[in-house]
Scaffold this motif. Sequence first.
Motif, PDB file in Angstrom:
ATOM      1  N   GLY A   1       0.808  -1.203   0.000  1.00 54.43           N
ATOM      2  CA  GLY A   1       0.000   0.000   0.000  1.00 54.43           C
ATOM      3  C   GLY A   1       0.844   1.258   0.000  1.00 54.43           C
ATOM      4  N   PRO A   2       0.255   2.399   0.317  1.00 49.11           N
ATOM      5  CA  PRO A   2       1.005   3.665   0.303  1.00 49.11           C
ATOM      6  C   PRO A   2       1.977   3.755   1.476  1.00 49.11           C
ATOM      7  CG  PRO A   2      -1.245   4.007   1.065  1.00 49.11           C
ATOM      8  CD  PRO A   2      -1.173   2.584   0.614  1.00 49.11           C
ATOM      9  N   LEU A   3       3.236   4.042   1.166  1.00 52.09           N
ATOM     10  CA  LEU A   3       4.279   4.190   2.183  1.00 52.09           C
ATOM     11  C   LEU A   3       5.021   5.487   1.911  1.00 52.09           C
ATOM     12  CD1 LEU A   3       5.753   0.560   2.153  1.00 52.09           C
ATOM     13  CD2 LEU A   3       4.161   1.515   3.840  1.00 52.09           C
ATOM     14  N   ASP A   4       5.052   6.364   2.904  1.00 53.21           N
ATOM     15  CA  ASP A   4       5.727   7.655   2.763  1.00 53.21           C
ATOM     16  C   ASP A   4       6.718   7.812   3.913  1.00 53.21           C
ATOM     17  OD1 ASP A   4       6.560  10.273   2.477  1.00 53.21           O
ATOM     18  OD2 ASP A   4       4.560  11.030   1.968  1.00 53.21           O
TER      19      ASP A   4
ATOM     20  N   THR B   1       8.715  10.155   4.440  1.00 55.62           N
ATOM     21  CA  THR B   1       8.963  11.548   4.828  1.00 55.62           C
ATOM     22  C   THR B   1       7.969  12.039   5.877  1.00 55.62           C
ATOM     23  OG1 THR B   1       7.508  12.544   3.141  1.00 55.62           O
ATOM     24  CG2 THR B   1       9.774  11.996   2.477  1.00 55.62           C
ATOM     25  N   LYS B   2       6.903  11.305   6.092  1.00 58.73           N
ATOM     26  CA  LYS B   2       5.841  11.786   6.984  1.00 58.73           C
ATOM     27  C   LYS B   2       6.045  11.416   8.444  1.00 58.73           C
ATOM     28  CE  LYS B   2       1.987  12.324   3.762  1.00 58.73           C
ATOM     29  NZ  LYS B   2       0.594  11.930   3.436  1.00 58.73           N
ATOM     30  N   GLY B   3       6.921  10.471   8.712  1.00 58.00           N
ATOM     31  CA  GLY B   3       7.145  10.118  10.109  1.00 58.00           C
ATOM     32  C   GLY B   3       6.132   9.108  10.606  1.00 58.00           C
ATOM     33  N   PRO B   4       6.118   8.967  11.909  1.00 59.38           N
ATOM     34  CA  PRO B   4       6.318   9.915  13.006  1.00 59.38           C
ATOM     35  C   PRO B   4       7.753  10.320  13.315  1.00 59.38           C
ATOM     36  CG  PRO B   4       5.910   7.730  13.870  1.00 59.38           C
ATOM     37  CD  PRO B   4       5.733   7.632  12.396  1.00 59.38           C
ATOM     38  N   GLN B   5       8.722   9.646  12.694  1.00 60.60           N
ATOM     39  CA  GLN B   5      10.124  10.030  12.797  1.00 60.60           C
ATOM     40  C   GLN B   5      10.725   9.930  11.400  1.00 60.60           C
ATOM     41  OE1 GLN B   5      11.677  11.259  15.354  1.00 60.60           O
ATOM     42  NE2 GLN B   5      10.267  10.804  17.036  1.00 60.60           N
ATOM     43  N   PRO B   6      11.798  10.670  11.137  1.00 57.07           N
ATOM     44  CA  PRO B   6      12.429  10.592   9.821  1.00 57.07           C
ATOM     45  C   PRO B   6      12.801   9.151   9.459  1.00 57.07           C
ATOM     46  CG  PRO B   6      13.332  12.422  11.080  1.00 57.07           C
ATOM     47  CD  PRO B   6      12.476  11.646  12.030  1.00 57.07           C
ATOM     48  N   GLY B   7      12.461   8.774   8.230  1.00 62.50           N
ATOM     49  CA  GLY B   7      12.820   7.434   7.762  1.00 62.50           C
ATOM     50  C   GLY B   7      11.852   6.344   8.171  1.00 62.50           C
ATOM     51  N   VAL B   8      10.711   6.704   8.754  1.00 62.81           N
ATOM     52  CA  VAL B   8       9.703   5.729   9.167  1.00 62.81           C
ATOM     53  C   VAL B   8       8.436   5.936   8.345  1.00 62.81           C
ATOM     54  CG1 VAL B   8       8.228   4.908  11.031  1.00 62.81           C
ATOM     55  CG2 VAL B   8      10.594   5.554  11.521  1.00 62.81           C
ATOM     56  N   ALA B   9       7.959   4.876   7.699  1.00 63.86           N
ATOM     57  CA  ALA B   9       6.702   4.909   6.949  1.00 63.86           C
ATOM     58  C   ALA B   9       5.672   4.056   7.688  1.00 63.86           C
ATOM     59  CB  ALA B   9       6.901   4.389   5.527  1.00 63.86           C
ATOM     60  N   ILE B  10       4.463   4.592   7.823  1.00 65.54           N
ATOM     61  CA  ILE B  10       3.441   3.947   8.633  1.00 65.54           C
ATOM     62  C   ILE B  10       2.417   3.184   7.787  1.00 65.54           C
ATOM     63  CG2 ILE B  10       1.454   4.411  10.138  1.00 65.54           C
ATOM     64  CD1 ILE B  10       4.097   4.551  11.599  1.00 65.54           C
ATOM     65  N   GLN B  11       2.130   1.960   8.226  1.00 66.23           N
ATOM     66  CA  GLN B  11       1.018   1.185   7.697  1.00 66.23           C
ATOM     67  C   GLN B  11      -0.146   1.249   8.687  1.00 66.23           C
ATOM     68  OE1 GLN B  11       3.786  -2.402   7.112  1.00 66.23           O
ATOM     69  NE2 GLN B  11       2.318  -2.675   5.444  1.00 66.23           N
ATOM     70  N   HIS B  12      -1.342   0.926   8.214  1.00 64.87           N
ATOM     71  CA  HIS B  12      -2.528   0.998   9.069  1.00 64.87           C
ATOM     72  C   HIS B  12      -3.217  -0.359   9.069  1.00 64.87           C
ATOM     73  CE1 HIS B  12      -2.218   5.366   9.606  1.00 64.87           C
ATOM     74  NE2 HIS B  12      -1.806   5.378   8.346  1.00 64.87           N
ATOM     75  N   PRO B  13      -3.005  -1.133  10.130  1.00 63.46           N
ATOM     76  CA  PRO B  13      -3.565  -2.488  10.171  1.00 63.46           C
ATOM     77  C   PRO B  13      -5.062  -2.506  10.455  1.00 63.46           C
ATOM     78  CG  PRO B  13      -2.504  -1.982  12.256  1.00 63.46           C
ATOM     79  CD  PRO B  13      -2.229  -0.813  11.339  1.00 63.46           C
ATOM     80  N   VAL B  14      -5.702  -3.587  10.070  1.00 64.30           N
ATOM     81  CA  VAL B  14      -7.103  -3.820  10.366  1.00 64.30           C
ATOM     82  C   VAL B  14      -7.204  -5.017  11.307  1.00 64.30           C
ATOM     83  CG1 VAL B  14      -7.922  -2.817   8.210  1.00 64.30           C
ATOM     84  CG2 VAL B  14      -7.353  -5.255   8.295  1.00 64.30           C
ATOM     85  N   GLY B  15      -8.398  -5.241  11.864  1.00 61.66           N
ATOM     86  CA  GLY B  15      -8.593  -6.345  12.793  1.00 61.66           C
ATOM     87  C   GLY B  15      -9.075  -7.593  12.084  1.00 61.66           C
ATOM     88  N   GLY B  16      -8.437  -8.722  12.381  1.00 57.05           N
ATOM     89  CA  GLY B  16      -8.849  -9.993  11.802  1.00 57.05           C
ATOM     90  C   GLY B  16      -8.963 -11.060  12.870  1.00 57.05           C
ATOM     91  N   GLN B  17      -9.789 -12.061  12.642  1.00 56.98           N
ATOM     92  CA  GLN B  17      -9.941 -13.167  13.583  1.00 56.98           C
ATOM     93  C   GLN B  17      -9.703 -14.503  12.888  1.00 56.98           C
ATOM     94  OE1 GLN B  17     -13.985 -12.099  15.244  1.00 56.98           O
ATOM     95  NE2 GLN B  17     -12.926 -12.394  17.206  1.00 56.98           N
ATOM     96  N   TRP B  18      -9.087 -15.430  13.630  1.00 60.34           N
ATOM     97  CA  TRP B  18      -8.853 -16.766  13.104  1.00 60.34           C
ATOM     98  C   TRP B  18     -10.137 -17.600  13.210  1.00 60.34           C
ATOM     99  CZ3 TRP B  18      -4.870 -18.055  10.242  1.00 60.34           C
ATOM    100  CH2 TRP B  18      -3.691 -17.308  10.349  1.00 60.34           C
ATOM    101  N   ARG B  19     -10.494 -18.196  12.086  1.00 58.55           N
ATOM    102  CA  ARG B  19     -11.666 -19.066  12.035  1.00 58.55           C
ATOM    103  C   ARG B  19     -11.367 -20.264  11.135  1.00 58.55           C
ATOM    104  NH1 ARG B  19     -16.014 -14.073  11.494  1.00 58.55           N
ATOM    105  NH2 ARG B  19     -15.683 -13.319  13.623  1.00 58.55           N
ATOM    106  N   PRO B  20     -12.098 -21.363  11.307  1.00 56.11           N
ATOM    107  CA  PRO B  20     -11.875 -22.528  10.438  1.00 56.11           C
ATOM    108  C   PRO B  20     -11.955 -22.127   8.962  1.00 56.11           C
ATOM    109  CG  PRO B  20     -13.283 -23.118  12.264  1.00 56.11           C
ATOM    110  CD  PRO B  20     -13.120 -21.627  12.328  1.00 56.11           C
ATOM    111  N   GLY B  21     -10.991 -22.605   8.172  1.00 58.74           N
ATOM    112  CA  GLY B  21     -10.936 -22.245   6.766  1.00 58.74           C
ATOM    113  C   GLY B  21     -11.575 -23.280   5.861  1.00 58.74           C
ATOM    114  N   LYS B  22     -11.623 -22.949   4.584  1.00 60.98           N
ATOM    115  CA  LYS B  22     -12.188 -23.866   3.594  1.00 60.98           C
ATOM    116  C   LYS B  22     -11.087 -24.650   2.869  1.00 60.98           C
ATOM    117  CE  LYS B  22     -16.258 -20.939   2.771  1.00 60.98           C
ATOM    118  NZ  LYS B  22     -17.031 -20.147   1.772  1.00 60.98           N
ATOM    119  N   THR B  23     -10.052 -23.932   2.426  1.00 56.97           N
ATOM    120  CA  THR B  23      -8.960 -24.596   1.717  1.00 56.97           C
ATOM    121  C   THR B  23      -7.897 -25.083   2.693  1.00 56.97           C
ATOM    122  OG1 THR B  23      -9.325 -23.159  -0.190  1.00 56.97           O
ATOM    123  CG2 THR B  23      -7.233 -24.329  -0.091  1.00 56.97           C
ATOM    124  N   PHE B  24      -7.639 -24.285   3.725  1.00 55.41           N
ATOM    125  CA  PHE B  24      -6.659 -24.622   4.748  1.00 55.41           C
ATOM    126  C   PHE B  24      -7.366 -24.710   6.099  1.00 55.41           C
ATOM    127  CE2 PHE B  24      -4.283 -22.536   1.355  1.00 55.41           C
ATOM    128  CZ  PHE B  24      -3.210 -23.410   1.177  1.00 55.41           C
TER     129      PHE B  24
END
Length: 435
Positions: free
Chosen positions: A381-384, A386-409
Amino acid sequence: MGTSSSPTPFTRRTVLRTAGAGAGALALADLLAACGIKGGGAASGDTLKIGFVSPQTGALASFASSDSFVVKTISALTSKGFTAGGSTKQLQIVVKDTQSSPTRASDVTRQLITQDKVDLVVASGTPDTTNPVADACEAAGIPNITTIAPWEAWFFGRNGKDGVGFEYSTLFFFGMQQFGECFFPMWEKVGADGKDVACLWPDDTDANAFRNGLGPAMKKDGYTPIDGGKYNDGASDFTGQIAKFTAAKADLFTCTPIPPDFQTYWKQAAQQGFRPKLATVAKVMLFPSEAEALGTLSNNIATDIWWSPGHPYRSTLDGSSAAKLADAFAASAGKQWTQALGSVYSLFEIAIEAFKQASDPRDRKDVADKLKKMSITGMSGPLDFTKGPQPGVAIQHPVGGQWRPGKTFPWDITIVDNSANTAVPLQGDLQPTFA
């Protein structure tokens, strides 16, 4: 989800031919050792070397389960070379295993610098990997990019100066604010009895960043952290922590242990009757192998998801989607996608882009400067930077996921909360870990 074709398989013949041509030569230990080929030595004038450090064995090995595939994929995509510094350059990747040891991480990074003569180093997999690798590179003046470590643990854990940053080191991931933005909405939605949160935080760089960062953020948001107390990694008895959490009647749980310790803790908690309404864990339960190891105890454990096949991101190298990358990995390795797949892929996207942007890709300061000024939208995704929170650090924004029985795995992640990143579509509703 459809299955896309995997990259061209790397046989002994193709590896030997590629190495002989100087194009996309692999130094992946398990692959090349079988072919009798060793990485190392100074690169030729038309070959750029990237050193790659990760915990391929040991307690943190789950963070590196897709590394071999990524190295093969990147090497295939760059086999015809790319333009950097006004001419066509080939790429060689030299891989080192930390064995999940910070000391070895430092040692193998120095080997990459002094013996293999790499032009740039990338690394992934908790501060136990990223910090010693970045420190060794910083001391030697080698540009480096790391990921999958909370930025506070990476930055302040390395004595970074506020507002100044490092000369050669960059990182993309997220920190305590983003963990809060991911976890707090799920805590609110689940309808817990009270706002006491059981916190299993060991005494290490990663967990102390949570203790000192997420703890105060929890209090500010009205939650009360119940700290189980510092302990050393590798603990085998969590009776004391479980008793403390039970006595507090904590209905919420969070943690930042190493994966083997969580497996031990969670089984003991189940045996001793500690059943929080919602568990939101960090550093653990990020990968399918961990869910499989716990079996039914994995059901509805929530965690932070920063990359998945459902994320709407594409490669800067060939335009492939996140879903296609995950499908290719499954077709090639016969295994389920992992979050590290997207992160490690992006390490190489960013490294290659820095080479392309530099006037001279062998000018370490120029490449490091391009990394610190990088703004790129690719597989993660988008990584910048220059924006910080400190020089040389690019922030990602995680979402919440839960483990549940799968279909293929056996087990799969369901995205249940996208408060922090609405670009990622929901796949289901939040459910209690224990009703």
